[in-house]
Motif scaffolding. Structure first.
Motif, PDB file in Angstrom:
ATOM      1  N   ALA A 106       0.824  -1.127   0.088  1.00 47.86           N
ATOM      2  CA  ALA A 106       0.086   0.080  -0.138  1.00 47.86           C
ATOM      3  C   ALA A 106       0.775   1.173  -0.143  1.00 47.86           C
ATOM      4  CB  ALA A 106      -0.825   0.058   1.397  1.00 47.86           C
ATOM      5  N   PHE A 107       1.967   1.291   0.806  1.00 50.72           N
ATOM      6  CA  PHE A 107       2.789   2.505   0.866  1.00 50.72           C
ATOM      7  C   PHE A 107       3.656   2.665  -0.364  1.00 50.72           C
ATOM      8  CE2 PHE A 107       3.439   3.759   5.490  1.00 50.72           C
ATOM      9  CZ  PHE A 107       2.298   3.499   6.160  1.00 50.72           C
ATOM     10  N   GLN A 108       4.036   1.529  -0.898  1.00 47.82           N
ATOM     11  CA  GLN A 108       4.748   1.558  -2.251  1.00 47.82           C
ATOM     12  C   GLN A 108       3.913   2.185  -3.582  1.00 47.82           C
ATOM     13  OE1 GLN A 108       8.193   1.024  -2.167  1.00 47.82           O
ATOM     14  NE2 GLN A 108       7.996   2.243  -4.264  1.00 47.82           N
ATOM     15  N   ASP A 109       2.573   1.612  -3.385  1.00 42.48           N
ATOM     16  CA  ASP A 109       1.704   2.153  -4.453  1.00 42.48           C
ATOM     17  C   ASP A 109       1.478   3.464  -4.326  1.00 42.48           C
ATOM     18  OD1 ASP A 109       1.721  -0.438  -5.578  1.00 42.48           O
ATOM     19  OD2 ASP A 109      -0.352  -0.937  -4.857  1.00 42.48           O
ATOM     20  N   LEU A 110       1.333   4.151  -3.106  1.00 41.91           N
ATOM     21  CA  LEU A 110       1.110   5.713  -2.803  1.00 41.91           C
ATOM     22  C   LEU A 110       2.355   6.209  -3.540  1.00 41.91           C
ATOM     23  CD1 LEU A 110      -0.558   7.898  -1.679  1.00 41.91           C
ATOM     24  CD2 LEU A 110       0.483   7.365   0.558  1.00 41.91           C
ATOM     25  N   LEU A 111       3.356   5.813  -3.036  1.00 43.22           N
ATOM     26  CA  LEU A 111       4.767   6.438  -3.528  1.00 43.22           C
ATOM     27  C   LEU A 111       4.984   6.562  -4.990  1.00 43.22           C
ATOM     28  CD1 LEU A 111       7.275   7.704  -2.373  1.00 43.22           C
ATOM     29  CD2 LEU A 111       8.318   5.663  -2.094  1.00 43.22           C
ATOM     30  N   ASP A 112       4.374   5.179  -5.623  1.00 40.86           N
ATOM     31  CA  ASP A 112       4.563   5.174  -6.997  1.00 40.86           C
ATOM     32  C   ASP A 112       3.367   5.802  -7.786  1.00 40.86           C
ATOM     33  OD1 ASP A 112       6.914   3.812  -6.370  1.00 40.86           O
ATOM     34  OD2 ASP A 112       6.033   1.768  -6.827  1.00 40.86           O
ATOM     35  N   ARG A 113       2.734   6.544  -7.053  1.00 42.17           N
ATOM     36  CA  ARG A 113       1.595   7.460  -7.729  1.00 42.17           C
ATOM     37  C   ARG A 113       0.737   6.465  -8.643  1.00 42.17           C
ATOM     38  NH1 ARG A 113       5.585  11.797 -10.554  1.00 42.17           N
ATOM     39  NH2 ARG A 113       3.529  13.095 -11.038  1.00 42.17           N
ATOM     40  N   LYS A 114       0.409   5.066  -8.202  1.00 45.16           N
ATOM     41  CA  LYS A 114      -0.648   4.542  -8.595  1.00 45.16           C
ATOM     42  C   LYS A 114      -1.999   4.625  -8.113  1.00 45.16           C
ATOM     43  CE  LYS A 114       2.644   0.479  -9.583  1.00 45.16           C
ATOM     44  NZ  LYS A 114       3.092  -0.606  -9.034  1.00 45.16           N
ATOM     45  N   THR A 115      -2.019   5.390  -6.924  1.00 46.58           N
ATOM     46  CA  THR A 115      -3.400   5.618  -6.234  1.00 46.58           C
ATOM     47  C   THR A 115      -4.142   6.658  -6.594  1.00 46.58           C
ATOM     48  OG1 THR A 115      -2.591   6.358  -4.216  1.00 46.58           O
ATOM     49  CG2 THR A 115      -2.275   4.181  -4.114  1.00 46.58           C
ATOM     50  N   THR A 116      -5.390   6.521  -6.204  1.00 45.56           N
ATOM     51  CA  THR A 116      -6.459   7.599  -6.401  1.00 45.56           C
ATOM     52  C   THR A 116      -7.171   7.735  -5.136  1.00 45.56           C
ATOM     53  OG1 THR A 116      -8.003   6.660  -7.465  1.00 45.56           O
ATOM     54  CG2 THR A 116      -6.572   7.942  -8.840  1.00 45.56           C
ATOM     55  N   GLY A 117      -7.667   8.844  -4.706  1.00 44.48           N
ATOM     56  CA  GLY A 117      -8.299   8.883  -3.124  1.00 44.48           C
ATOM     57  C   GLY A 117      -7.530   8.489  -2.022  1.00 44.48           C
ATOM     58  N   LYS A 118      -8.284   8.268  -0.976  1.00 45.16           N
ATOM     59  CA  LYS A 118      -7.356   7.844   0.167  1.00 45.16           C
ATOM     60  C   LYS A 118      -7.023   6.319  -0.071  1.00 45.16           C
ATOM     61  CE  LYS A 118      -6.860  10.257   3.637  1.00 45.16           C
ATOM     62  NZ  LYS A 118      -5.914  11.054   4.207  1.00 45.16           N
ATOM     63  N   VAL A 119      -5.989   5.791   0.442  1.00 54.07           N
ATOM     64  CA  VAL A 119      -5.447   4.615   0.424  1.00 54.07           C
ATOM     65  C   VAL A 119      -5.836   4.111   1.789  1.00 54.07           C
ATOM     66  CG1 VAL A 119      -3.303   2.918   0.644  1.00 54.07           C
ATOM     67  CG2 VAL A 119      -3.129   4.769  -1.121  1.00 54.07           C
ATOM     68  N   ILE A 120      -6.387   3.135   1.946  1.00 54.41           N
ATOM     69  CA  ILE A 120      -6.766   2.444   3.148  1.00 54.41           C
ATOM     70  C   ILE A 120      -6.311   0.948   3.495  1.00 54.41           C
ATOM     71  CG2 ILE A 120      -9.291   1.486   4.269  1.00 54.41           C
ATOM     72  CD1 ILE A 120      -9.164   4.643   3.939  1.00 54.41           C
ATOM     73  N   ILE A 121      -6.021   0.827   4.868  1.00 49.28           N
ATOM     74  CA  ILE A 121      -5.563  -0.252   5.125  1.00 49.28           C
ATOM     75  C   ILE A 121      -6.672  -0.911   6.158  1.00 49.28           C
ATOM     76  CG2 ILE A 121      -3.789  -1.967   6.257  1.00 49.28           C
ATOM     77  CD1 ILE A 121      -1.793   0.033   5.045  1.00 49.28           C
ATOM     78  N   GLU A 122      -7.286  -2.107   5.963  1.00 54.05           N
ATOM     79  CA  GLU A 122      -8.032  -2.723   7.160  1.00 54.05           C
ATOM     80  C   GLU A 122      -7.501  -3.643   8.059  1.00 54.05           C
ATOM     81  OE1 GLU A 122     -12.378  -1.644   4.740  1.00 54.05           O
ATOM     82  OE2 GLU A 122     -11.291  -3.877   4.513  1.00 54.05           O
ATOM     83  N   PRO A 123      -7.156  -3.596   9.154  1.00 56.81           N
ATOM     84  CA  PRO A 123      -6.456  -4.680   9.883  1.00 56.81           C
ATOM     85  C   PRO A 123      -7.362  -5.666  10.313  1.00 56.81           C
ATOM     86  CG  PRO A 123      -6.135  -2.273  11.254  1.00 56.81           C
ATOM     87  CD  PRO A 123      -7.347  -2.173   9.915  1.00 56.81           C
TER      88      PRO A 123
END
Ligand code: NDP
Length: 323
Positions: free
Chosen positions: A306-323
């Protein structure tokens, strides 16, 4: 309980899933069963050791989340066990349970899901302060939103439109620009368009844009100055390029430009500004005029991706992690 731990700073893959004891709430604190964690660019910078404040290891990242109050520490009033809340802490959210100070809890409007609630505090409060408190944007004025399909960008477009402002959106792909248009952006321009500076200036009536939310930094910062209208306000919110920017103060003189820094963490200490923002935002979210944009959702074990995808500009909106 399962939690993400960082023992040494670095790229996202330094994050490890570990078994750790669940935290106990002390006086004035509550323990929350985490439903969803909103991932911010700041989380990526913290793990890398590049954030505005020093990251002390070992630690569990995650500053913004929503969940259900599970138990109350001594002396806590005004919060019920079983209530859904959002919270903005320094760290510790990427876990099954997280403990935060009850004073910092944010009530969640009933029409929001857990993921939407986790997508809300950082991006919307920042957008509000950028557009209104510090930006002094007014109805009918043009605003330039960079990284327009990201978490802050989507929040900024919606809020600007709700304020009656006109939006020029910049983003790196056509898909991202389509999302910006869906959310109400009036003009969309590819961030690598060779004629972007002139196109932005033309879109705002030829003289440039009166208000710019600057989040890319580096050499793009100079472009923001070039895109600004005389007496324009440039609100410096981020440095996603992670490059150094050069500012020659005399350039500000020539066109009477104002450059203002915005850091939500320190602005939250201004109780009056925070209450004003909270009230305005609760009204807009409660009435459905703005809707937090939930982006890709990952399991706790996939936090590094998830962090890498955000850094690589692959995401839109808010990245969410569900524990
Ligand atoms: P986003 O969801 O917006 O993701 C970051 C986006 O930045 C990317 O999707 C990308 O959009 C854009 N970007 C531009 N250049 C680069 C680059 N060189 N490398 C990586 N990304 C780049 O993240 P956030 O909403 O969490 O944050 C957006 C910005 O706002 C960040 O700079 C962040 O630090 C800042 N911020 C600051 C706050 C404060 O209090 N000062 C609070 C909240 C956010 P594209 O592909 O379209 O260019």
């Amino acid at each position: 309980m399962k939690a993400i731990r960082v023992e040494r700073l670095g790229p996202p893959d330094v994050m490890e899933l570990q078994d750790v004891p669940a935290p106990t709430p002390g006086p004035g604190e509550v323990r929350i069963e985490v439903e969803a964690v909103g991932i911010n660019f700041a989380d990526v910078l913290s793990v890398a050791g590049e954030y505005l404040t020093r990251t002390r290891v070992p630690y569990t990242p995650g500053m913004e989340f929503a969940g259900i109050v599970e138990s109350l520490g001594e002396g806590v009033t005004g919060v019920q066990v079983g209530q859904r809340v959002a919270a903005l802490g320094g760290s510790g959210a990427l876990a099954r349970y997280s403990v935060v100070n009850a004073a910092g809890l944010i009530p969640v409007p009933e029409n929001l899901s857990g993921a939407q609630a986790a997508a809300f505090p950082v991006s919307y409060f920042t957008a509000y302060h950028g557009l209104k408190t510090l930006g002094r944007g007014v109805e009918g004025e043009w605003v330039l939103v960079q990284a327009a399909a990201g978490a802050l960008g989507t929040a900024s477009i919606q809020l600007a439109r709700a304020m009656g402002m006109h939006v020029i959106a910049l983003a790196s792909t056509d898909e991202k620009l389509a999302l910006a248009r869906d959310l109400g952006a009036d003009v969309t321009i590819l961030q690598d368009d060779p004629d972007r500076v002139q196109k932005v200036r033309d879109a705002a009536g030829g003289k440039g844009v009166p208000l710019i939310l600057e989040v890319v930094g580096g050499k793009r910062f100079q472009e923001s100055l070039d895109m600004a209208a005389p007496q324009g306000r440039i609100i410096v919110i981020g440095n996603a390029s992670r490059e150094q920017a050069n500012l020659r103060p005399v350039e500000l003189m020539k066109r009477n430009l104002t450059v203002t820094g915005l850091w939500l963490t320190s602005l939250m200490n201004d109780r009056a500004a925070t209450m004003q923002a909270a009230q305005a935002l609760a009204g807009l979210v409660g009435s459905g005029k703005v809707t937090p944009q939930v982006g890709p959702t990952y399991a706790l074990a996939d936090s590094a991706r998830a962090f890498q995808d955000l850094l690589d500009r692959k995401t839109t909106g808010k990245v969410i992690i569900e524990p």
